[in-house]
Design an enzyme around this catalytic site. Structure first.
Site, mmCIF file in Angstrom:
data_model
loop_
_atom_site.group_PDB
_atom_site.id
_atom_site.type_symbol
_atom_site.label_atom_id
_atom_site.label_comp_id
_atom_site.label_asym_id
_atom_site.label_seq_id
_atom_site.Cartn_x
_atom_site.Cartn_y
_atom_site.Cartn_z
ATOM 1 N N MET A 120 1.092 -1.104 -0.061
ATOM 2 C CA MET A 120 -0.205 0.147 -0.083
ATOM 3 C C MET A 120 0.937 1.044 -0.014
ATOM 4 O O MET A 120 2.008 1.164 0.383
ATOM 5 C CB MET A 120 -0.971 0.140 1.089
ATOM 6 C CG MET A 120 -2.171 -1.105 1.104
ATOM 7 S SD MET A 120 -3.337 -0.936 2.496
ATOM 8 C CE MET A 120 -4.073 0.497 2.402
ATOM 9 N N GLN A 166 -6.152 -7.872 -6.291
ATOM 10 C CA GLN A 166 -6.160 -8.654 -5.307
ATOM 11 C C GLN A 166 -7.437 -9.437 -4.594
ATOM 12 O O GLN A 166 -7.444 -10.427 -4.337
ATOM 13 C CB GLN A 166 -5.153 -8.200 -3.884
ATOM 14 C CG GLN A 166 -5.770 -7.326 -3.016
ATOM 15 C CD GLN A 166 -6.032 -5.770 -3.835
ATOM 16 O OE1 GLN A 166 -5.199 -5.414 -4.632
ATOM 17 N NE2 GLN A 166 -6.290 -4.824 -2.912
ATOM 18 N N GLY A 194 2.025 3.707 -4.958
ATOM 19 C CA GLY A 194 1.887 4.372 -5.893
ATOM 20 C C GLY A 194 1.261 3.425 -7.228
ATOM 21 O O GLY A 194 1.132 3.673 -8.324
ATOM 22 N N LYS A 195 0.502 2.348 -6.946
ATOM 23 C CA LYS A 195 0.034 1.344 -7.929
ATOM 24 C C LYS A 195 -1.043 2.113 -8.733
ATOM 25 O O LYS A 195 -1.210 2.187 -9.917
ATOM 26 C CB LYS A 195 -0.571 0.188 -7.255
ATOM 27 C CG LYS A 195 0.431 -0.809 -6.374
ATOM 28 C CD LYS A 195 -0.102 -1.885 -5.929
ATOM 29 C CE LYS A 195 -1.265 -1.646 -4.811
ATOM 30 N NZ LYS A 195 -0.873 -0.979 -3.490
ATOM 31 N N GLU A 250 -7.126 -2.907 -7.681
ATOM 32 C CA GLU A 250 -7.538 -3.897 -6.623
ATOM 33 C C GLU A 250 -7.857 -5.230 -7.020
ATOM 34 O O GLU A 250 -8.570 -5.993 -6.424
ATOM 35 C CB GLU A 250 -8.819 -3.229 -5.876
ATOM 36 C CG GLU A 250 -8.662 -1.583 -5.495
ATOM 37 C CD GLU A 250 -8.250 -1.537 -3.981
ATOM 38 O OE1 GLU A 250 -7.355 -2.551 -3.634
ATOM 39 O OE2 GLU A 250 -8.387 -0.545 -3.698
ATOM 40 N N HIS A 255 11.069 -3.871 9.677
ATOM 41 C CA HIS A 255 9.929 -3.287 10.674
ATOM 42 C C HIS A 255 8.660 -3.784 10.386
ATOM 43 O O HIS A 255 7.566 -3.314 11.123
ATOM 44 C CB HIS A 255 10.051 -1.662 10.240
ATOM 45 C CG HIS A 255 11.392 -1.193 10.832
ATOM 46 N ND1 HIS A 255 12.333 -0.698 10.004
ATOM 47 C CD2 HIS A 255 12.227 -1.206 11.900
ATOM 48 C CE1 HIS A 255 13.393 -0.300 10.745
ATOM 49 N NE2 HIS A 255 13.414 -0.781 12.073
HETATM 50 P P1 TMP Z 1 -4.517 0.243 -2.084
HETATM 51 O O1 TMP Z 1 -3.424 -0.921 -2.674
HETATM 52 O O2 TMP Z 1 -4.854 0.860 -3.336
HETATM 53 O O3 TMP Z 1 -3.720 1.219 -0.977
HETATM 54 O O4 TMP Z 1 -5.624 -0.567 -1.500
HETATM 55 C C1 TMP Z 1 -5.459 -1.582 -0.821
HETATM 56 C C2 TMP Z 1 -6.773 -1.931 -0.093
HETATM 57 O O5 TMP Z 1 -6.607 -3.377 0.400
HETATM 58 C C3 TMP Z 1 -7.339 -1.168 1.108
HETATM 59 O O6 TMP Z 1 -8.661 -0.815 1.125
HETATM 60 C C4 TMP Z 1 -6.975 -2.169 2.162
HETATM 61 C C5 TMP Z 1 -7.064 -3.438 1.844
HETATM 62 N N1 TMP Z 1 -6.284 -4.581 2.411
HETATM 63 C C6 TMP Z 1 -6.855 -5.706 2.974
HETATM 64 O O7 TMP Z 1 -8.107 -5.780 2.818
HETATM 65 N N2 TMP Z 1 -6.043 -6.594 3.360
HETATM 66 C C7 TMP Z 1 -4.582 -6.474 3.673
HETATM 67 O O8 TMP Z 1 -4.145 -7.354 4.104
HETATM 68 C C8 TMP Z 1 -4.086 -5.242 3.156
HETATM 69 C C9 TMP Z 1 -2.628 -5.205 3.075
HETATM 70 C C10 TMP Z 1 -4.862 -4.227 2.634
HETATM 71 MG MG MG Z 2 -4.730 1.898 -4.820
#
Ligand code: TMP
Ligand code: MG
Length: 188
Positions: free
Chosen positions: A15, A89, A18-19, A87, A184
């Site tokens: 997170m 994942q 900058g993705k 997103e 960390h």
């Molecule tokens: P981002 O990659 O655009 O910052 O958003 C990641 C999103 O994924 C954010 O809503 C938080 C969520 N997230 C989870 O649900 N589980 C996780 O283990 C992590 C690291 C992020």
């Molecule tokens: Mg994002």
């Protein structure tokens, strides 16, 4: 203008690396090149419809929320030449077939997502997407503890590191997450 050769590009990292910013940059450039672009993201709170993908730095572009990877195929316009998925994942494993199918049809497919969850384990369909992609861009954030490159995401619950057994999905930003380096990053 049509891309005659399909390709898959993956943008990954922790997170705050900058993705989404990079995804938006590629989409904007494709639009300047007069490509027909469609942007998708998963619905994770039961809404359906047009929304935005937003970067932590405040940029955003329009996107369509989909309940499953299958819905991307159903919503694909015949003129579309570039597909962006943010997103990734959070998608089901069916996204792999759909991404491959779109690339086979000659589309440029840009996929952004977290490579690792808060436990530092591979997240959803991301590992396989990274394998099948022609190009993988792994971005780094800055560790908030030491200032080195951060490759992991620390989840904090009431200021304390989240436990290994906590649920994998927890939507949030700065109130629940920090970018950290390997040293960390803590998972009690
Ligand atoms: P981002 O990659 O655009 O910052 O958003 C990641 C999103 O994924 C954010 O809503 C938080 C969520 N997230 C989870 O649900 N589980 C996780 O283990 C992590 C690291 C992020
Ligand atoms: Mg994002």
């Amino acid at each position: 203008m049509i891309h005659h050769t399909g390709r898959v590009e993956v943008i990954c990292g922790s997170m705050f690396c900058g993705k989404t910013e990079e995804l938006i940059r590629r989409v904007r450039r494709a639009t300047i090149a007069r490509q027909e672009v469609q942007v998708f993201k998963p619905t994770i709170d039961n809404r359906y419809g047009t929304d935005h993908v937003s970067s932590h730095s405040g940029q955003n572009i329009e996107a369509v929320c989909v309940e499953s990877s299958q819905a991307i195929l159903a919503l694909l316009h015949p003129k579309t030449t570039v597909i962006a998925v943010d997103e990734a994942q959070f998608f089901d494993i069916g996204l792999l077939n759909i991404v491959e199918m779109m690339a086979e049809r000659g589309l440029r497919v840009i996929v952004a997502g977290l490579d690792l969850d808060f436990r530092a384990e591979p997240f959803g369909p991301m590992p396989q997407l990274m394998c099948l992609a022609e190009e993988v861009t792994k971005l780094h954030a800055i560790c908030v503890v030491c200032g080195e490159a951060a490759c992991r995401t620390q989840r904090l619950v009431n200021g304390q590191p989240a436990h290994y057994d906590d649920p994998i999905i927890l939507v949030g930003a700065h109130e629940a997450y920090e970018a950290r380096c390997r040293t960390h990053h803590l998972v009690p």
